[in-house]
Scaffold this motif. Structure first.
Motif, PDB file in Angstrom:
ATOM      1  N   ALA A   1     -30.596   7.801 -11.675  1.00 38.29           N
ATOM      2  CA  ALA A   1     -29.650   7.259 -10.873  1.00 38.29           C
ATOM      3  C   ALA A   1     -28.421   8.254 -10.692  1.00 38.29           C
ATOM      4  N   SER A   2     -27.855   8.251  -9.357  1.00 42.10           N
ATOM      5  CA  SER A   2     -27.292   9.240  -8.847  1.00 42.10           C
ATOM      6  C   SER A   2     -26.093   8.635  -7.830  1.00 42.10           C
ATOM      7  N   VAL A   3     -24.983   8.947  -7.972  1.00 43.25           N
ATOM      8  CA  VAL A   3     -23.598   8.648  -7.070  1.00 43.25           C
ATOM      9  C   VAL A   3     -22.975   9.603  -6.578  1.00 43.25           C
ATOM     10  N   ASP A   4     -22.497   9.688  -5.265  1.00 51.98           N
ATOM     11  CA  ASP A   4     -21.748  10.527  -4.717  1.00 51.98           C
ATOM     12  C   ASP A   4     -20.499   9.771  -4.156  1.00 51.98           C
ATOM     13  N   VAL A   5     -19.377  10.472  -4.590  1.00 47.95           N
ATOM     14  CA  VAL A   5     -18.047   9.860  -4.239  1.00 47.95           C
ATOM     15  C   VAL A   5     -17.206  10.973  -3.552  1.00 47.95           C
ATOM     16  N   ASP A   6     -16.478  10.249  -2.403  1.00 48.31           N
ATOM     17  CA  ASP A   6     -15.655  11.110  -1.752  1.00 48.31           C
ATOM     18  C   ASP A   6     -14.233  10.063  -2.022  1.00 48.31           C
ATOM     19  N   TYR A   7     -13.545  10.615  -2.579  1.00 47.61           N
ATOM     20  CA  TYR A   7     -12.173   9.845  -2.874  1.00 47.61           C
ATOM     21  C   TYR A   7     -10.891  10.574  -2.328  1.00 47.61           C
ATOM     22  N   ARG A   8      -9.994  10.065  -1.423  1.00 47.94           N
ATOM     23  CA  ARG A   8      -9.028  10.520  -0.974  1.00 47.94           C
ATOM     24  C   ARG A   8      -7.707   9.388  -1.487  1.00 47.94           C
ATOM     25  N   THR A   9      -6.615   9.963  -2.066  1.00 50.45           N
ATOM     26  CA  THR A   9      -5.530   9.101  -2.606  1.00 50.45           C
ATOM     27  C   THR A   9      -4.074   9.685  -2.481  1.00 50.45           C
ATOM     28  N   ALA A  10      -3.156   9.005  -1.953  1.00 52.76           N
ATOM     29  CA  ALA A  10      -2.070   9.418  -2.024  1.00 52.76           C
ATOM     30  C   ALA A  10      -1.227   8.536  -2.846  1.00 52.76           C
ATOM     31  N   TYR A  11      -0.643   9.053  -3.953  1.00 52.19           N
ATOM     32  CA  TYR A  11       0.293   8.024  -5.177  1.00 52.19           C
ATOM     33  C   TYR A  11       1.431   8.772  -5.444  1.00 52.19           C
ATOM     34  N   PRO A  12       2.303   7.901  -6.115  1.00 56.02           N
ATOM     35  CA  PRO A  12       3.496   8.552  -6.551  1.00 56.02           C
ATOM     36  C   PRO A  12       3.537   9.191  -7.726  1.00 56.02           C
ATOM     37  N   ILE A  13       4.365  10.070  -7.987  1.00 53.46           N
ATOM     38  CA  ILE A  13       4.445  11.066  -9.156  1.00 53.46           C
ATOM     39  C   ILE A  13       5.858  10.660  -9.818  1.00 53.46           C
ATOM     40  N   ALA A  14       6.837  10.386  -9.075  1.00 58.10           N
ATOM     41  CA  ALA A  14       8.326  10.186  -9.502  1.00 58.10           C
ATOM     42  C   ALA A  14       9.138   9.633  -8.395  1.00 58.10           C
TER      43      ALA A  14
ATOM     44  N   PHE B   1       0.734  -1.252  -0.165  1.00 58.69           N
ATOM     45  CA  PHE B   1      -0.007   0.077   0.014  1.00 58.69           C
ATOM     46  C   PHE B   1       0.866   1.412   0.071  1.00 58.69           C
ATOM     47  N   LEU B   2       0.625   2.182  -1.104  1.00 55.74           N
ATOM     48  CA  LEU B   2       1.524   3.212  -0.877  1.00 55.74           C
ATOM     49  C   LEU B   2       0.689   4.573  -0.574  1.00 55.74           C
ATOM     50  N   GLY B   3      -0.441   4.412  -0.059  1.00 56.50           N
ATOM     51  CA  GLY B   3      -1.073   5.561   0.467  1.00 56.50           C
ATOM     52  C   GLY B   3      -0.919   5.941   2.056  1.00 56.50           C
ATOM     53  N   VAL B   4      -1.930   6.602   2.589  1.00 57.95           N
ATOM     54  CA  VAL B   4      -1.887   7.055   4.028  1.00 57.95           C
ATOM     55  C   VAL B   4      -2.971   6.406   4.584  1.00 57.95           C
ATOM     56  N   PRO B   5      -2.637   5.346   5.616  1.00 61.19           N
ATOM     57  CA  PRO B   5      -3.491   4.457   6.200  1.00 61.19           C
ATOM     58  C   PRO B   5      -4.566   5.328   7.121  1.00 61.19           C
ATOM     59  N   ASP B   6      -5.900   4.923   7.417  1.00 62.08           N
ATOM     60  CA  ASP B   6      -6.652   5.856   7.897  1.00 62.08           C
ATOM     61  C   ASP B   6      -6.929   7.364   7.320  1.00 62.08           C
ATOM     62  N   TRP B   7      -6.503   7.500   6.105  1.00 60.55           N
ATOM     63  CA  TRP B   7      -6.726   8.726   5.595  1.00 60.55           C
ATOM     64  C   TRP B   7      -7.398   8.516   4.048  1.00 60.55           C
ATOM     65  N   SER B   8      -6.590   7.662   3.327  1.00 55.03           N
ATOM     66  CA  SER B   8      -6.932   7.324   1.941  1.00 55.03           C
ATOM     67  C   SER B   8      -8.328   6.721   1.996  1.00 55.03           C
ATOM     68  N   LYS B   9      -9.361   6.675   0.961  1.00 56.17           N
ATOM     69  CA  LYS B   9     -10.454   6.130   1.054  1.00 56.17           C
ATOM     70  C   LYS B   9     -11.160   6.356  -0.527  1.00 56.17           C
ATOM     71  N   TYR B  10     -12.240   5.468  -0.742  1.00 58.17           N
ATOM     72  CA  TYR B  10     -12.924   5.581  -1.665  1.00 58.17           C
ATOM     73  C   TYR B  10     -14.305   5.214  -1.364  1.00 58.17           C
ATOM     74  N   ASP B  11     -15.294   6.212  -0.895  1.00 61.17           N
ATOM     75  CA  ASP B  11     -16.558   5.994  -0.430  1.00 61.17           C
ATOM     76  C   ASP B  11     -17.418   6.604  -1.631  1.00 61.17           C
ATOM     77  N   ALA B  12     -18.514   5.504  -1.681  1.00 63.15           N
ATOM     78  CA  ALA B  12     -19.406   6.019  -2.957  1.00 63.15           C
ATOM     79  C   ALA B  12     -20.787   5.433  -2.557  1.00 63.15           C
ATOM     80  N   THR B  13     -21.547   6.235  -2.492  1.00 65.14           N
ATOM     81  CA  THR B  13     -23.084   6.057  -2.154  1.00 65.14           C
ATOM     82  C   THR B  13     -23.928   6.273  -3.399  1.00 65.14           C
ATOM     83  N   GLN B  14     -24.727   5.322  -4.029  1.00 61.55           N
ATOM     84  CA  GLN B  14     -25.344   5.240  -5.157  1.00 61.55           C
ATOM     85  C   GLN B  14     -26.649   4.953  -4.944  1.00 61.55           C
ATOM     86  N   TYR B  15     -27.765   5.506  -5.480  1.00 63.62           N
ATOM     87  CA  TYR B  15     -29.124   5.029  -5.584  1.00 63.62           C
ATOM     88  C   TYR B  15     -29.746   5.136  -7.008  1.00 63.62           C
TER      89      TYR B  15
END
Length: 862
Positions: A423-436, A386-400
């Motif tokens: 149909a609708s979806v709400d996304v809260d996406y936090r990510t830490a990723y490498p760039i170099a 895992f290259l992200g940040v534990p307890d911070w990185s997430k992908y939460d989606a609620t769709q109906y």
């Protein structure tokens, strides 16, 4: 010998039944109906509400409601309409009304079995002295508890129910029974034994549904639910829960004639579980699997208040799970209530809703190529890294979603339908990723960003179908008018743009070989705001003309009007603009807006010939049309401390992409409905192909002067041998090539290259056996092999990703109402790289595919 197809309640387990009973003629003989004197007349009356429909659909509903196995020759029902039945009747009375005007008879051969036939269809039979009818002996095998293993019909290919062999295009169906036998947990798993489909082109990714059909990426527009599009935009998409599906249809090649905007590769249409009118059944189950995956679910079908003509179905699932990547969960809640009202035998109105909540994260990790794709002096990086940040990185989606299906049949041959969904979806996406990479790949520089996105989709499809029979010819015409509106809004915080303001990254570096977690994420500022709207109105018509029940001519055409509006606003550039203009004299835009108004015609023509032995050669031509929100740019730049920045910057909307396909093939679908085999040979071309413009100083624009040509061959088969053995097999050859490319100044042409993530070869096979009798009766086992050929990770064809072979397996035991199963994917735990890609031309990031996953499940059905 007559081959029979069995329609039975989905809750009855499959078994072999031998028929050879004498039936007594009753007073119903005057109407052409033969009734069993004992079982039929003594059966209690029950409420029926089966609308007028095809005889196949009517008999399916009758069997479900009466808890009877219904056996009939497949060709008896083909093209035959039933008037339906409504009221409180005995099964014999109800069946008599269902068959009125068809010229067919029925006979109850046991308390739980009824056979449909023509009065003199069976050899070996004859009238007995007591007036009963002596029948020949026929052996049949009932379908499994969740329907047949092999499908015979589809509505996806023609927007009306037709046999698969009569669709002049390659189409296949993944049935509910196939999904259950293989232990399917995701949409990708459902379709990865289908020809022409690369089901996980980006490796393991919990955020989106992603797949490639016939060499073209169909992630954005290629997913449909019950014939209505479920698109992806930005980081917002509609994940699909396969437990809520009755089947999955894969239509290969251009689909615009009936469905409008799409890439030319094809589409995947997900058919929801809907109420079975007049039937009561259900199941509950629980499972435990790899990565502490705990699930429980239910599927219940029942009648509403007596006399209300209502039937409900409620499907649900709850999952608590981790994933193969550390610190990434895979939790889900899925609820899908559905209600069907049948006020009369000609009208059906179904209201549905769907709620899904996902709590997951990045299983798509941009690990360095060294240590994954290539050897490294530091050793191999495991798939769990895992290259992200534990307890911070997430992908939460609620769709109906919610909507309705309406259908009304008239006596004059017309059928009217209207399908609607929002149909609708709400996304809260936090990510830490490498760039170099800093120095070697033991230190990766990262950035962090958060995206809050919403996606709303409204769709309505109005259809009118007219069926006529001229004796020597049959004609089915469908007219339609559909409208869809897609609205996406997003707000981004952080990312590489934040460094322009702060001068530093919002998150620290990481060692992918020996990671140390604990780095915090600095406060993120608003760096990007996006908004996209796409409205489509289409009018279409299709005629399917069958001459002498042999020749099938298909003609279809559609015209679309499409409007798009796209806006991207950068608060960072807005804040920097005065400074950059003062020091460098550059005119950096902070808002990018384009709009377009396009229209286009797309069509399909096809010709098929139906041999009596089930063979069907066919040929077809089809075209596609697609509008991509975005723009091309032209600019004059100067070099600054921030990189090249524009003195001037102009934008133009993208032109529509178009496609066309020539296809010939051969299908085999015998009358017993137990096998379906197809081969196809095609050439598919996409014009005005869109590519990202790497020379754009704002990194926002595209260019399009490209053409991609795919020549391919496919063979696919699904066979139920009726002796316990079942088989799925598929092979695909793809020759994909960029045939035209005029890139922006400073970029190299990629003519002759292979598009990224398109394998040349795909192959799969699944063999399943269930013991039919003896001490092991009810015990079954299956095994499969999947091969995905090598691909390129970039359009320049410099990143080579090797192919891989995976092994799957399943074991199960069914007894009475219980089912115990154990399934495994990637049984040998092959740690393979799914894909790699270049990040800002400075770093190659790779993502692993699915590791070994084992699931044990217990199911109780009633």
């Amino acid at each position: 010998m007559v081959d029979y197809r069995c329609r039975r309640p989905s809750r009855v387990s499959g078994k072999v039944i031998r028929l050879g009973l004498g039936l007594l003629a009753s007073t119903a003989m005057s109407s052409g109906i033969v009734v069993s004197g004992a079982s039929a007349q003594q059966a209690a009356a029950i409420a029926f509400a089966i609308p007028a429909s095809s005889l196949t659909s009517a008999l399916t509903a009758f069997g479900d409601r009466a808890n009877l196995q219904v056996l009939y020759a497949a060709d008896l029902a083909r093209g035959v309409k039933s008037p339906g039945v409504s009221g409180t009747l005995t099964p014999a009375q109800a069946l008599g009304r269902l068959l009125a005007g068809t010229g067919l008879t029925y006979r109850f051969t046991s308390a739980g079995t009824v056979t449909i036939a023509r009065p003199s269809a069976e050899g070996g039979g004859g009238a007995l002295p007591d007036g009963s009818l002596q029948l020949g002996t026929v052996t049949v095998e009932a379908d499994g508890p969740n329907g047949p293993f092999v499908a015979t019909d589809t509505s996806t290919g023609m927007k009306m129910d037709v046999p698969l062999r009569e669709v002049p295009q390659s189409v296949s169906v993944v049935t509910r029974q196939q999904m259950d036998d293989r232990g399917v947990q995701t949409l990708s798993e459902a379709i990865d034994y289908s020809a022409g489909v690369s089901a996980s082109p980006y490796g393991q990714d919990n955020r989106f549904e992603q797949f490639v059909i016939r060499g073209f990426d169909e992630n954005l527009l290629g997913i449909y639910r019950d014939g209505m599009r479920m698109p992806t935009a930005g980081f917002a998409g509609f994940r699909q829960e396969p437990y809520g599906l009755a089947r999955v249809d894969v239509l290969r090649g251009p689909t615009s004639t009936l469905y409008g905007l799409n890439n030319p590769g094809g589409l995947v249409n997900l058919i929801s579980k809907l109420p079975v009118v007049g039937s009561q059944f259900g199941e509950i189950w629980t499972s435990y699997g790899s990565f502490d995956n705990i699930q429980t679910g239910f599927d219940i079908n029942g009648a509403g208040v007596e006399g209300s003509n209502l039937t409900y179905r409620f499907t649900g699932l709850v999952r608590w799970a981790d994933t193969q990547v550390d610190y990434v969960p895979n939790d889900r809640i899925y609820l899908a209530p559905t209600l069907t009202w049948t006020p009369n035998e000609d009208t059906t109105f179904t209201v549905f809703a769907n709620l899904q909540q996902d709590r997951t994260g990045d299983t798509y990790q941009l690990l360095p190529a060294e240590g994954t794709l290539y050897p490294s002096i530091y050793g191999k990086i495991p798939p769990s890294r895992f290259l992200g940040v534990p307890d911070w990185s997430k992908y939460d989606a609620t769709q109906y979603s919610g909507g309705y299906f309406f259908e009304h049949r008239n006596d004059n041959g017309w059928t009217l339908r209207q399908n609607l969904r929002y149909a609708s979806v709400d996304v809260d996406y936090r990510t830490a990723y490498p760039i170099a990479a800093y120095g070697d790949t033991s230190t990766l520089l990262r950035t962090a960003q958060e995206n809050d996105q919403t996606l709303g989709v409204f769709t309505i499809d109005n259809q009118a179908q007219y069926d006529s029979d001229l004796g020597f010819a049959k004609n089915q015409v469908v007219f339609g008018l559909d409208y869809s509106n897609t609205q996406q809004d997003g707000t981004q915080y952080g990312g590489t743009l934040q460094s322009l303001i702060t001068g530093s990254s919002p998150v620290g570096p990481i060692n992918p070989y020996l990671p140390v977690y604990g780095s915090s994420v600095a406060p993120l500022i608003n760096t990007l705001n996006t908004s996209q709207e796409l409205s489509q109105t289409g009018i279409y018509a299709q005629d399917m003309f069958k001459l002498h029940d042999k020749w099938v001519f298909t003609f279809g055409g559609r015209y679309d009007w499409v409007q798009t509006e796209s806006s991207t606003q950068s608060p960072v550039l807005e804040q920097l603009a005065p400074l950059l203009n003062y020091y460098y004299g550059v005119n950096v835009p902070s808002t990018f807006q384009t709009s377009s108004d396009n229209g286009a015609f797309s069509g399909r023509v096809g010709l098929s010939y139906l041999f009596e032995n089930g063979l069907t050669p066919y040929a077809s031509y089809s075209s596609s049309f697609n509008v991509v929100p975005g723009f091309t740019q032209s600019s004059v730049t100067v070099d600054t401390d921030y990189g090249p920045l524009p003195i001037s910057y102009s934008m133009l909307p993208l032109e529509p992409e178009t496609g066309e396909q020539y296809e010939v093939g051969l299908k085999y679908q015998p009358n017993n409905g137990k096998s379906y085999i197809q081969t196809s040979l095609y050439q598919l071309t996409k014009q005005n192909a869109v590519s990202f413009d790497t020379t754009d100083p704002m990194q926002m624009a595209y260019y399009q002067t490209g053409e991609i040509r795919v020549r391919g061959f496919e063979v696919e088969g699904a066979v139920d041998f009726e002796n316990g053995f079942k088989l799925l097999a598929a092979y695909t050859y793809l020759n994909a090539e960029v045939t035209a490319d005029t890139p922006p100044e400073g970029a190299e042409s990629i003519v002759g290259n292979t598009p990224e993530r398109v394998p040349e070869h795909l192959a799969s096979a699944w063999l399943d056996y269930t013991f039919q009798d003896g001490a092991l009766k009810g015990f079954g086992l299956g095994g499969g092999v999947r091969y995905v050929g090598s691909t390129w990770g970039d359009r320049e064809n410099t990143i080579y990703v090797p192919g891989y072979t995976l092994v799957d397996a399943a074991v199960r035991y069914a007894r009475d109402s219980w089912l115990f199963s154990l399934t495994a994917r990637n049984l040998l735990d092959n740690a393979y790289v799914g894909t790699c890609s270049s990040i800002a031309n400075t770093y190659i990031g790779c993502s692993y595919g699915q590791t070994r996953t084992i699931t044990a499940q217990v199911t109780y059905r009633w």
